[in-house]
Motif scaffolding. Structure first.
Motif, short mmCIF file in Angstrom:
data_model
loop_
_atom_site.label_atom_id
_atom_site.label_comp_id
_atom_site.label_asym_id
_atom_site.label_seq_id
_atom_site.Cartn_x
_atom_site.Cartn_y
_atom_site.Cartn_z
N LEU A 143 0.85 -1.19 0.00
CA LEU A 143 0.00 0.00 0.00
C LEU A 143 0.88 1.24 0.00
N ILE A 144 0.54 2.20 -0.87
CA ILE A 144 1.20 3.51 -0.85
C ILE A 144 0.16 4.57 -0.50
N ASP A 145 0.61 5.72 -0.01
CA ASP A 145 -0.31 6.73 0.51
C ASP A 145 -0.69 7.81 -0.50
N ILE A 146 -0.77 7.48 -1.75
CA ILE A 146 -1.26 8.40 -2.78
C ILE A 146 -2.21 7.64 -3.69
N GLY A 147 -3.21 8.35 -4.21
CA GLY A 147 -4.22 7.67 -5.01
C GLY A 147 -4.86 8.57 -6.04
N SER A 148 -6.13 8.32 -6.29
CA SER A 148 -6.83 9.00 -7.38
C SER A 148 -7.00 10.50 -7.15
N ASP A 149 -6.92 10.97 -5.91
CA ASP A 149 -6.98 12.42 -5.68
C ASP A 149 -5.79 13.16 -6.31
N GLU A 150 -4.71 12.42 -6.61
CA GLU A 150 -3.55 13.01 -7.28
C GLU A 150 -3.60 12.72 -8.79
N ASN A 151 -4.80 12.42 -9.29
CA ASN A 151 -5.04 12.12 -10.71
C ASN A 151 -4.31 10.86 -11.18
N LEU A 152 -4.06 9.92 -10.28
CA LEU A 152 -3.43 8.65 -10.65
C LEU A 152 -4.49 7.66 -11.07
N ARG A 153 -4.24 6.97 -12.17
CA ARG A 153 -5.12 5.94 -12.68
C ARG A 153 -4.29 4.69 -12.96
N PRO A 154 -4.60 3.57 -12.31
CA PRO A 154 -3.81 2.35 -12.52
C PRO A 154 -3.94 1.83 -13.95
N PRO A 155 -2.96 1.07 -14.40
CA PRO A 155 -1.73 0.73 -13.69
C PRO A 155 -0.70 1.84 -13.83
N PHE A 156 0.16 1.98 -12.82
CA PHE A 156 1.28 2.90 -12.89
C PHE A 156 2.44 2.35 -12.09
N ALA A 157 3.65 2.80 -12.41
CA ALA A 157 4.87 2.33 -11.78
C ALA A 157 5.05 2.97 -10.41
#
Length: 183
Positions: free
Chosen positions: A36-50
């Motif tokens: 688990l990492i502490d950043i997600g979709s609120d930072e405009n991240l959409r899986p999959p990502f490195a």
């Protein structure tokens, strides 16, 4: 998005966007290791990502909530990473196999690669998730399969998957364009 919190200090470089965060944990003893990492979709991240650590690559994020992302670490038995020998440019595949989270295999490398103990293995441009040139690990032992005309190596992974650490979530800014040209 909570406007009282400062936005993550993202930056773009070499066609990739980098978003800082922290690796909270990796559960290696699960049938399918995950973290688990502490950043997600609120930072405009959409899986999959490195997911990259300060010492080397950590894994790939496959699921997001607004504030967290679930990752598949390098210690997952299904993980495969395109990589190359930094010194020669010969490519192969990194895969984890075994009980030790600090070691993986580098397989399907051309027999003429002159792979040596101490060689650095880095991500390569064949990857659609990882920017090229990020350290994966260092060769500790080389074997030759003369029947398959390939070399393989045991590598010591650069990232310590047993500790919390700062990470960068990384995604390609040009992924859809690249995908549009694939057969």
């Amino acid at each position: 998005l909570d406007s009282t919190q400062p936005a993550a200090a993202t930056y773009a470089e070499g066609g990739f966007e980098y978003v800082p965060g922290r690796l909270l944990f990796i559960e290696h003893r699960a049938p399918e290791p995950w973290g688990l990492i502490d950043i997600g979709s609120d930072e405009n991240l959409r899986p999959p990502f490195a997911v990259l650590g300060a010492q080397g690559i950590v894994g790939i994020a496959y699921e997001c909530s607004p504030h967290f992302a679930r990752i598949r670490p390098l210690s997952h038995p299904d993980m495969r990473i395109s990589a190359s020998v930094e010194r020669t440019g010969h490519f192969g595949t990194v895969k984890w196999s075994g009980p030790n989270t600090r070691f993986a295999e580098f397989v399907d490398v051309a027999i003429e690669s002159d792979l040596k103990k101490g060689d650095r293995i880095v991500t390569d441009a064949r990857s659609n998730l990882f920017p090229a040139g990020w350290l994966v690990g260092t060769v500790t032992e080389v074997t030759v399969d003369s029947l398959q005309f390939t070399r393989s190596a045991q590598i010591r992974l650069a990232a310590d998957l047993q500790r919390q650490q700062g990470v960068m979530a990384v995604y390609s800014l040009h992924q859809s364009e690249r995908d549009s040209l694939l057969p």
